[in-house]
Design a protein around this motif. Structure first.
Motif, short mmCIF file in Angstrom:
data_model
loop_
_atom_site.label_atom_id
_atom_site.label_comp_id
_atom_site.label_asym_id
_atom_site.label_seq_id
_atom_site.Cartn_x
_atom_site.Cartn_y
_atom_site.Cartn_z
N LYS A 1 0.81 -1.21 0.00
CA LYS A 1 0.00 0.00 0.00
C LYS A 1 0.84 1.27 0.00
CE LYS A 1 -4.05 -2.12 2.15
NZ LYS A 1 -4.90 -1.96 0.93
N GLY A 2 2.15 1.11 -0.13
CA GLY A 2 3.05 2.27 -0.18
C GLY A 2 3.16 3.02 1.12
N LEU A 3 2.92 2.34 2.23
CA LEU A 3 2.94 3.00 3.54
C LEU A 3 4.22 2.74 4.33
CD1 LEU A 3 -0.76 2.28 4.61
CD2 LEU A 3 0.18 4.41 3.70
N LEU A 4 5.09 1.87 3.80
CA LEU A 4 6.37 1.60 4.47
C LEU A 4 7.43 2.50 3.85
CD1 LEU A 4 7.73 -0.16 6.64
CD2 LEU A 4 8.35 -1.77 4.82
N VAL A 5 7.79 3.55 4.57
CA VAL A 5 8.72 4.55 4.05
C VAL A 5 10.14 3.99 3.96
CG1 VAL A 5 9.69 6.85 4.44
CG2 VAL A 5 7.28 6.40 4.97
N LYS A 6 10.60 3.32 5.02
CA LYS A 6 11.92 2.67 4.99
C LYS A 6 12.03 1.69 6.15
CE LYS A 6 14.62 5.97 7.78
NZ LYS A 6 15.87 6.75 7.88
N GLN A 7 13.06 0.84 6.08
CA GLN A 7 13.36 -0.12 7.15
C GLN A 7 14.81 0.01 7.55
OE1 GLN A 7 11.94 -3.89 5.29
NE2 GLN A 7 10.80 -4.18 7.20
N GLU A 8 15.07 -0.13 8.85
CA GLU A 8 16.43 -0.14 9.37
C GLU A 8 16.67 -1.45 10.11
OE1 GLU A 8 17.74 3.56 11.46
OE2 GLU A 8 15.60 4.04 11.29
N SER A 9 17.79 -2.11 9.84
CA SER A 9 18.16 -3.30 10.59
C SER A 9 18.78 -2.86 11.91
CB SER A 9 19.14 -4.16 9.79
OG SER A 9 18.51 -4.68 8.63
N ILE A 10 18.27 -3.39 13.00
CA ILE A 10 18.77 -3.01 14.32
C ILE A 10 18.90 -4.25 15.20
CG2 ILE A 10 17.73 -0.70 14.26
CD1 ILE A 10 15.55 -1.84 16.18
N MET A 11 19.60 -4.09 16.32
CA MET A 11 19.58 -5.09 17.39
C MET A 11 18.65 -4.54 18.45
SD MET A 11 21.42 -7.54 16.32
CE MET A 11 21.60 -8.56 17.78
N HIS A 12 17.60 -5.30 18.74
CA HIS A 12 16.55 -4.82 19.62
C HIS A 12 16.62 -5.52 20.98
CE1 HIS A 12 12.13 -4.49 20.85
NE2 HIS A 12 12.58 -3.26 20.82
N ARG A 13 16.67 -4.75 22.07
CA ARG A 13 16.68 -5.32 23.42
C ARG A 13 15.31 -5.93 23.68
NH1 ARG A 13 16.02 -3.48 28.92
NH2 ARG A 13 17.49 -4.56 30.32
N THR A 14 15.29 -7.26 23.77
CA THR A 14 14.04 -8.00 23.78
C THR A 14 13.87 -8.78 25.07
OG1 THR A 14 14.29 -8.27 21.38
CG2 THR A 14 12.67 -9.68 22.50
N PRO A 15 12.70 -8.68 25.72
CA PRO A 15 12.46 -9.48 26.93
C PRO A 15 12.18 -10.93 26.56
CG PRO A 15 10.51 -8.19 26.41
CD PRO A 15 11.55 -7.78 25.41
N ILE A 16 12.85 -11.85 27.24
CA ILE A 16 12.60 -13.28 27.02
C ILE A 16 12.36 -13.95 28.35
CG2 ILE A 16 14.01 -13.36 24.92
CD1 ILE A 16 16.15 -14.83 26.64
N SER A 17 11.67 -15.08 28.31
CA SER A 17 11.41 -15.84 29.52
C SER A 17 12.70 -16.47 30.02
CB SER A 17 10.39 -16.94 29.24
OG SER A 17 10.30 -17.84 30.34
N GLU A 18 12.96 -16.29 31.30
CA GLU A 18 14.16 -16.85 31.92
C GLU A 18 14.18 -18.37 31.78
OE1 GLU A 18 16.06 -15.67 36.10
OE2 GLU A 18 14.30 -16.96 36.33
N ARG A 19 13.01 -19.00 31.81
CA ARG A 19 12.92 -20.46 31.76
C ARG A 19 12.92 -21.01 30.34
NH1 ARG A 19 14.59 -22.06 36.63
NH2 ARG A 19 13.30 -21.26 38.32
N SER A 20 11.97 -20.55 29.52
CA SER A 20 11.80 -21.16 28.19
C SER A 20 12.60 -20.48 27.10
CB SER A 20 10.32 -21.12 27.80
OG SER A 20 9.91 -19.78 27.54
#
Length: 791
Positions: free
Chosen positions: A334-353
């Motif tokens: 739909k022409g709504l994505l102006v641009k994309q940047e590759s990043i490293m994202h600080r992501t919460p993960i489950s300590e167990r799984s």
């Protein structure tokens, strides 16, 4: 029992015989009627879904040193072994071992599988600790303190449920349907302190939105475009001049065409992305805080199983990552994505799984903690921390707490929440029983509540159909009462009063924000007191390169292999003398442990040498040299007493080892042996007896000081000397009258003489001419002349 004369070199077989005799003798039974002050330890119950690791072995060896010292100081020690047998680690291990899923078999079948696993691993854990020589409180007929407690026992779970019932009736526990951290793999809520953060590759997607009033195109960057449907507000930083003209206007969401308000808010960062931020209902913890603060309606687009729901529109049914990819493709089309940047994202993960945490609304039980934060910060100041800097970790965590504690979990092998429901009524049983609502009816005398008010008992509602609660407690809700359980809270008032607050909580730094914090919270809510006098925080065991041990790196040292190859005593001596575990990680190698066998065998060699001589009565006067070295061991005694009391065994252990090898064996013993033998009658009988008496005095004191560290060795040698370190009082250091700073000068002179003889190619017992004794050592000249055969 192993006899001294049977030991040529220290061996594993000798240890097995000793530890077996200790176990059979029950000599460490807790006697609450002894009249002694109680020293109690709230030991960290290890999970027993797998064998103990090197950290357990080192940690518990250190704890054993602590308690052996305290027994010598006149305390009645309460040192039970707890085994943690609740929660996800047990469930995961059972699923793996028996190739089953908790969600595909009946609850009863799954619990049976967990119990079968635990039966196989519990005995292995207990056997390992026994071989390490750990002197846990033993069971004796008539004593109600057992050698081992299990967190899944009916007795332990009864106390967990009883404390819940008390708190529930005090309105400190409530149920609420709010956004919580969700583990889609384990299908359960998790608390904030059960979350880790890692950097994962992601994309910053710059998406075009429209301002309704003006038609202006604005761009918002997001890592989670699949949640655009849940957006309720667009914000910018109040100091960002680029967007001040948007205040009060309306943004239209791309694809979904929903209208949301635009407003300034400090959560937006000028430098991040475009400076505009879409606030979704539950994209991350910031979103959750924002929605609470602003009172916005929460719209959840993710189901419990990690798929998108009706609120996600055309993304319904897709897994989160698949929904993200499809949304990005749609925006591109739909022409709504102006641009994309590759990043490293600080992501919460489950300590167990290890899966990414999602945020969904679920009804859960919460224990109030927010209103007690300031009081807990004051309360913890009454607890001594070793090391003191570890206190900052706890204080920082308390400062960060932003919600009450979600204590319910949608799992199976843990303590059940003891409630039943019938329409709008809740049945709450009396404290003191162990209840399993998922398979049992409520007791007839259980109290019935409606809207928080008591309206009768279950027996008053004959026609009511009761449905039992199926959720269980967070494992930390169980673990956080371990100190209450071991001191018999609620069941033995006399013992509890004598043993609480618990003397020591030892634990790793990585669970300060969980086990330590929750225990302090629970202790305060139940007793209105600080639950510990002291807290000892330890670091980690690493490999020789300083890297954390892990199976994937292939650098794990199995303590069972160590025990088979070297035995416990070399391992314990290494653990005490390698480093201060409370302040630094310590590295472990087999070579280092192997090296400690030399020190143990040196002790036996020294012991045999001294035993050549019959122990005399203390002579009327001791020589200056003997007095000096007796004063030296007195000084070591005072230092060891001080540091042992502060949980520092590292410095004293190093000092004792150096004393054995250097000052005692290499110097003092060499200097006095001619006097002890006195074959040429150069010394008086009193001087001879002074030497022998002092050798016995110093070495026996050394054994008593070393006993908490290597109790088996010291007990075997001590028995031959007619002393029993296990039942000895810790010696009170006598006042030092000598200038012990002169000992390095004596060592320096001895070394100089031995070096000179070596350079001249003459034997150490040969005569040496031209070597003058320094004036400051003149008072020791008779021994120095005899030792070195000086002219």
């Amino acid at each position: 029992m192993v006899k001294f004369d049977d030991v040529k070199v220290w061996s594993v077989s000798a240890e097995l015989e000793i530890t077996k005799s200790w176990r059979d003798s029950e000599q460490y039974a807790f006697n609450e009627k002894s009249g002694k002050p109680i020293y109690s330890l709230d030991t960290p119950p290890p999970y027993i879904n797998s064998p103990i690791h090197i950290g357990h072995a080192v940690g518990y060896s250190m704890l054993d040193m602590f308690v052996r010292y305290r027994r010598m100081k006149g305390y009645e020690v309460l040192f039970p072994l707890g085994l943690d047998r609740n929660g996800l680690p047990v469930e995961i291990a059972a699923e793996k071992k028996f190739n089953i899923s908790a969600f595909k078999v009946s609850r009863e079948q799954f619990i049976d599988a967990c119990e079968k696993l635990l039966e196989e691993t519990s005995l292995t854990t207990i056997d390992s600790f026994e071989k390490l020589g750990i002197s846990f409180t033993s069971y004796k007929t008539g004593s109600h303190i057992g050698a081992v407690y299990l967190t899944d026992s009916p007795e332990y779970r009864t106390l967990t449920q009883s404390t819940f019932i008390e708190l529930y009736k005090r309105n400190l526990i409530y149920e609420d349907n709010r956004v919580s951290n969700w583990d889609s793999k384990l299908q359960t809520t998790v608390a904030d302190n059960e979350i880790d953060y890692i950097d994962l590759p992601s994309t910053f997607n710059h998406v075009q939105w429209t301002v309704k009033e003006t038609g202006e195109k604005i761009v918002i960057a997001t890592t989670r475009p699949e949640l655009i449907a849940t957006c309720k507000m667009v914000i910018y930083n109040p100091g960002d001049e680029r967007y001040k003209h948007l205040e009060g206007k309306t943004a239209v969401t791309p694809i979904f065409d929903k209208e949301v308000r635009i407003a300034p808010h400090p959560f937006a960062q000028v430098e991040k992305g475009t400076g505009l931020v879409m606030m979704c209902s539950a994209g991350d913890l910031t979103d959750i805080r924002f929605f609470r603060e602003m009172g916005l309606e929460v719209v959840i687009a993710i189901e419990k199983d990690g798929t998108m729901n009706d609120n996600a529109g055309f993304l319904k049914g897709l897994k989160v990552r698949d929904a993200r990819a499809k949304m990005i493709d749609t925006l591109k089309e739909k022409g709504l994505l102006v641009k994309q940047e590759s990043i490293m994202h600080r992501t919460p993960i489950s300590e167990r799984s290890k899966v990414e945490i999602e945020f969904i609304a679920m009804p859960e039980f919460y224990l109030k903690q927010m209103e007690f934060k300031e009081h807990l910060l004051k309360l913890q100041k009454h607890i001594a921390f070793y090391p003191e800097e570890a206190r900052k970790i706890l204080e920082s965590w308390i400062d960060q707490i932003s919600i009450d504690w979600p204590i319910s979990r949608r799992r199976f092998y843990s303590t059940e929440i003891p409630l039943w429901y019938s329409d709008d009524k809740v049945a709450v049983p009396k404290p003191g029983g162990y209840y399993r609502p998922w398979k049992e009816s409520p007791p007839e005398d259980a109290e019935v509540f409606k809207n928080g008010k008591r309206i009768g008992a279950v027996s008053d509602f004959k026609d009511a159909e009761w449905k039992g609660e199926e959720r269980v407690f967070d494992t930390w809700f169980d673990s956080s009462i371990s100190n209450l359980f071991i001191t018999k809270y609620g069941s033995d008032e006399k013992l509890f009063k004598a043993a609480y607050p618990v003397s020591l909580r030892p634990q790793g730094k990585e669970i300060i924000r969980t086990w330590l914090y929750y225990t302090i919270l629970r202790g305060y809510l139940q007793t209105d007191k600080a639950c510990f006098k002291d807290v000892w925080i330890h670091q980690h065991i690493v490999d020789e390169k300083g890297e954390k041990m892990s199976k994937s790196l292939g650098n794990v040292i199995d303590p069972h292999d160590i025990l088979k190859e070297f035995g416990a005593e070399p391992f314990r001596l290494w653990a005490a003398s390698e480093g201060d575990l409370s302040k630094q990680d310590i590295s472990c190698t087999k070579d280092k442990i192997r090296g400690e066998t030399k020190t143990i065998n040196k002790m036996f060699n020294v012991a045999r040498f001294i035993l050549q001589f019959k122990k005399p009565e203390k002579p009327a006067a001791l020589t200056n040299l003997d007095t000096l070295f007796i004063d030296y061991i007195e000084d070591i005694t005072a230092y060891a007493d001080k540091e042992y009391g502060r949980y520092n065994f590292f410095r004293p252990a190093l000092g004792l080892k150096q004393f054995l090898w250097e000052e005692f064996a290499s110097h003092y013993l060499e200097m006095v042996k001619n006097r002890a033998y006195n074959t040429d009658n150069k010394f008086t009988e009193q001087e001879k007896n002074s030497a022998i008496y002092s050798l016995y005095y110093i070495f026996e004191r050394f054994l008593v000081l070393e006993y908490p560290i290597i109790p088996q060795v010291c007990t075997v040698i001590g028995e031959r000397y007619g002393i029993d370190p296990q039942n000895a009082s810790f010696p009170k250091a006598e006042k030092v009258s000598s200038d012990i700073s002169i000992i390095p000068l004596i060592k320096e002179f001895n070394s100089m003489v031995w070096k000179a003889k070596k350079e001249r190619g003459i034997a150490l017992n040969a005569k040496l001419e031209g070597m003058k004794i320094p004036e400051e050592l003149a008072e020791f000249s008779k021994d120095l002349t005899s030792c070195h055969n000086l002219e």
